[in-house]
Motif scaffolding. Sequence first.
Motif, PDB file in Angstrom:
ATOM      1  N   PHE A  25      19.641  -6.864  43.890  1.00  8.45           N
ATOM      2  CA  PHE A  25      20.947  -7.117  44.715  1.00  8.45           C
ATOM      3  C   PHE A  25      20.838  -5.645  45.614  1.00  8.45           C
ATOM      4  CE2 PHE A  25      21.759 -10.343  41.987  1.00  8.45           C
ATOM      5  CZ  PHE A  25      22.546 -11.350  42.908  1.00  8.45           C
ATOM      6  N   ALA A  26      20.676  -4.569  45.031  1.00  6.93           N
ATOM      7  CA  ALA A  26      20.662  -3.457  45.881  1.00  6.93           C
ATOM      8  C   ALA A  26      19.551  -3.378  46.947  1.00  6.93           C
ATOM      9  CB  ALA A  26      20.354  -1.874  44.925  1.00  6.93           C
ATOM     10  N   ARG A  27      18.689  -3.964  46.813  1.00  8.65           N
ATOM     11  CA  ARG A  27      17.474  -3.948  47.934  1.00  8.65           C
ATOM     12  C   ARG A  27      17.621  -5.141  48.738  1.00  8.65           C
ATOM     13  NH1 ARG A  27      11.721  -2.679  45.736  1.00  8.65           N
ATOM     14  NH2 ARG A  27      11.394  -3.008  47.871  1.00  8.65           N
ATOM     15  N   ILE A  35      16.041 -13.960  40.484  1.00 10.62           N
ATOM     16  CA  ILE A  35      15.714 -12.963  39.775  1.00 10.62           C
ATOM     17  C   ILE A  35      16.851 -12.665  38.727  1.00 10.62           C
ATOM     18  CG2 ILE A  35      15.517 -10.125  39.581  1.00 10.62           C
ATOM     19  CD1 ILE A  35      14.232 -10.564  42.754  1.00 10.62           C
ATOM     20  N   LEU A  36      18.105 -12.709  39.012  1.00  5.23           N
ATOM     21  CA  LEU A  36      19.169 -12.877  38.079  1.00  5.23           C
ATOM     22  C   LEU A  36      19.198 -13.744  36.824  1.00  5.23           C
ATOM     23  CD1 LEU A  36      21.735 -11.368  37.246  1.00  5.23           C
ATOM     24  CD2 LEU A  36      22.916 -13.261  38.755  1.00  5.23           C
ATOM     25  N   VAL A  37      18.659 -14.854  37.254  1.00  9.83           N
ATOM     26  CA  VAL A  37      18.574 -15.996  36.393  1.00  9.83           C
ATOM     27  C   VAL A  37      17.532 -15.693  35.474  1.00  9.83           C
ATOM     28  CG1 VAL A  37      18.014 -18.497  36.058  1.00  9.83           C
ATOM     29  CG2 VAL A  37      19.670 -17.746  37.722  1.00  9.83           C
ATOM     30  N   ILE A  38      16.387 -15.145  35.874  1.00 11.27           N
ATOM     31  CA  ILE A  38      15.126 -15.014  35.023  1.00 11.27           C
ATOM     32  C   ILE A  38      15.344 -13.828  34.245  1.00 11.27           C
ATOM     33  CG2 ILE A  38      12.679 -14.112  35.203  1.00 11.27           C
ATOM     34  CD1 ILE A  38      12.421 -15.731  37.680  1.00 11.27           C
ATOM     35  N   ASN A  39      16.138 -12.761  34.714  1.00 13.36           N
ATOM     36  CA  ASN A  39      16.689 -11.511  33.973  1.00 13.36           C
ATOM     37  C   ASN A  39      17.445 -11.940  32.880  1.00 13.36           C
ATOM     38  OD1 ASN A  39      18.076  -8.377  34.745  1.00 13.36           O
ATOM     39  ND2 ASN A  39      16.630  -8.997  33.384  1.00 13.36           N
ATOM     40  N   VAL A  40      18.417 -12.653  33.065  1.00  7.82           N
ATOM     41  CA  VAL A  40      19.308 -13.127  32.255  1.00  7.82           C
ATOM     42  C   VAL A  40      19.220 -13.789  30.836  1.00  7.82           C
ATOM     43  CG1 VAL A  40      21.880 -14.136  31.769  1.00  7.82           C
ATOM     44  CG2 VAL A  40      21.481 -12.543  33.506  1.00  7.82           C
ATOM     45  N   PHE A  53      11.285  -7.559  36.835  1.00  7.85           N
ATOM     46  CA  PHE A  53      11.114  -6.506  37.551  1.00  7.85           C
ATOM     47  C   PHE A  53       9.980  -6.359  38.652  1.00  7.85           C
ATOM     48  CE2 PHE A  53       9.547  -2.128  37.613  1.00  7.85           C
ATOM     49  CZ  PHE A  53      10.465  -1.398  37.723  1.00  7.85           C
ATOM     50  N   TYR A  54       8.929  -7.069  38.522  1.00  5.78           N
ATOM     51  CA  TYR A  54       8.111  -7.359  39.594  1.00  5.78           C
ATOM     52  C   TYR A  54       8.632  -7.867  40.604  1.00  5.78           C
ATOM     53  CZ  TYR A  54       4.222  -9.151  42.195  1.00  5.78           C
ATOM     54  OH  TYR A  54       3.550  -9.522  43.325  1.00  5.78           O
ATOM     55  N   MET A  55       9.241  -9.080  40.619  1.00  3.53           N
ATOM     56  CA  MET A  55      10.105  -9.614  41.820  1.00  3.53           C
ATOM     57  C   MET A  55      11.062  -8.816  42.492  1.00  3.53           C
ATOM     58  SD  MET A  55      10.384 -13.449  40.277  1.00  3.53           S
ATOM     59  CE  MET A  55      11.256 -14.184  41.620  1.00  3.53           C
ATOM     60  N   ALA A  56      11.525  -7.929  41.771  1.00  6.96           N
ATOM     61  CA  ALA A  56      12.896  -7.200  42.341  1.00  6.96           C
ATOM     62  C   ALA A  56      11.937  -5.973  43.166  1.00  6.96           C
ATOM     63  CB  ALA A  56      13.659  -6.588  41.213  1.00  6.96           C
ATOM     64  N   THR A  57      10.894  -5.568  42.728  1.00  8.31           N
ATOM     65  CA  THR A  57      10.305  -4.475  43.393  1.00  8.31           C
ATOM     66  C   THR A  57       9.190  -4.790  44.692  1.00  8.31           C
ATOM     67  OG1 THR A  57       8.639  -4.275  41.589  1.00  8.31           O
ATOM     68  CG2 THR A  57      10.727  -2.669  41.488  1.00  8.31           C
ATOM     69  N   ARG A  58       8.847  -5.719  44.635  1.00  5.21           N
ATOM     70  CA  ARG A  58       7.838  -6.270  45.339  1.00  5.21           C
ATOM     71  C   ARG A  58       8.351  -6.145  46.962  1.00  5.21           C
ATOM     72  NH1 ARG A  58       7.219 -12.818  44.530  1.00  5.21           N
ATOM     73  NH2 ARG A  58       9.508 -13.316  45.344  1.00  5.21           N
ATOM     74  N   THR A  59       7.605  -5.651  47.897  1.00 10.94           N
ATOM     75  CA  THR A  59       7.884  -5.838  49.270  1.00 10.94           C
ATOM     76  C   THR A  59       7.800  -7.264  49.823  1.00 10.94           C
ATOM     77  OG1 THR A  59       5.782  -5.110  49.873  1.00 10.94           O
ATOM     78  CG2 THR A  59       7.154  -3.294  49.512  1.00 10.94           C
ATOM     79  N   PRO A  60       8.959  -7.368  50.724  1.00 10.82           N
ATOM     80  CA  PRO A  60       8.644  -8.778  51.369  1.00 10.82           C
ATOM     81  C   PRO A  60       7.438  -8.922  52.276  1.00 10.82           C
ATOM     82  CG  PRO A  60      10.541  -7.491  52.190  1.00 10.82           C
ATOM     83  CD  PRO A  60       9.731  -6.681  51.084  1.00 10.82           C
ATOM     84  N   LYS A  61       6.791 -10.144  52.355  1.00 13.67           N
ATOM     85  CA  LYS A  61       5.970 -10.286  53.214  1.00 13.67           C
ATOM     86  C   LYS A  61       6.133 -10.294  54.496  1.00 13.67           C
ATOM     87  CE  LYS A  61       2.902 -12.937  49.957  1.00 13.67           C
ATOM     88  NZ  LYS A  61       2.681 -14.203  49.620  1.00 13.67           N
TER      89      LYS A  61
END
Length: 71
Positions: A25-27, A35-40, A53-61
């Motif tokens: 959400f911050a990025r 990502i929230l659903v997977i995380n929860v 974590f991977y999905m949250a930190t990857r850079t968009p294509k």
Amino acid sequence: MKSLLALVVILALAVLYLLPSYMAFARGAKDRWLILVINVFLGGSIIGWGVAFYMATRTPKKVAGSAGTSA
């Protein structure tokens, strides 16, 4: 004193558990709700938390010919 320590530990673990969602959400990640659903729901397993974590930190294509390029 033990109850205060327990509360601090529980709070720290909750923050660590939800870290991928906060980062997404911050990025402003495109799939932040996914990502929230997977995380929860799957974050309790190491694999689910790692995926979030991977999905949250990857850079968009970058899309070729997008509006942000200058020529």
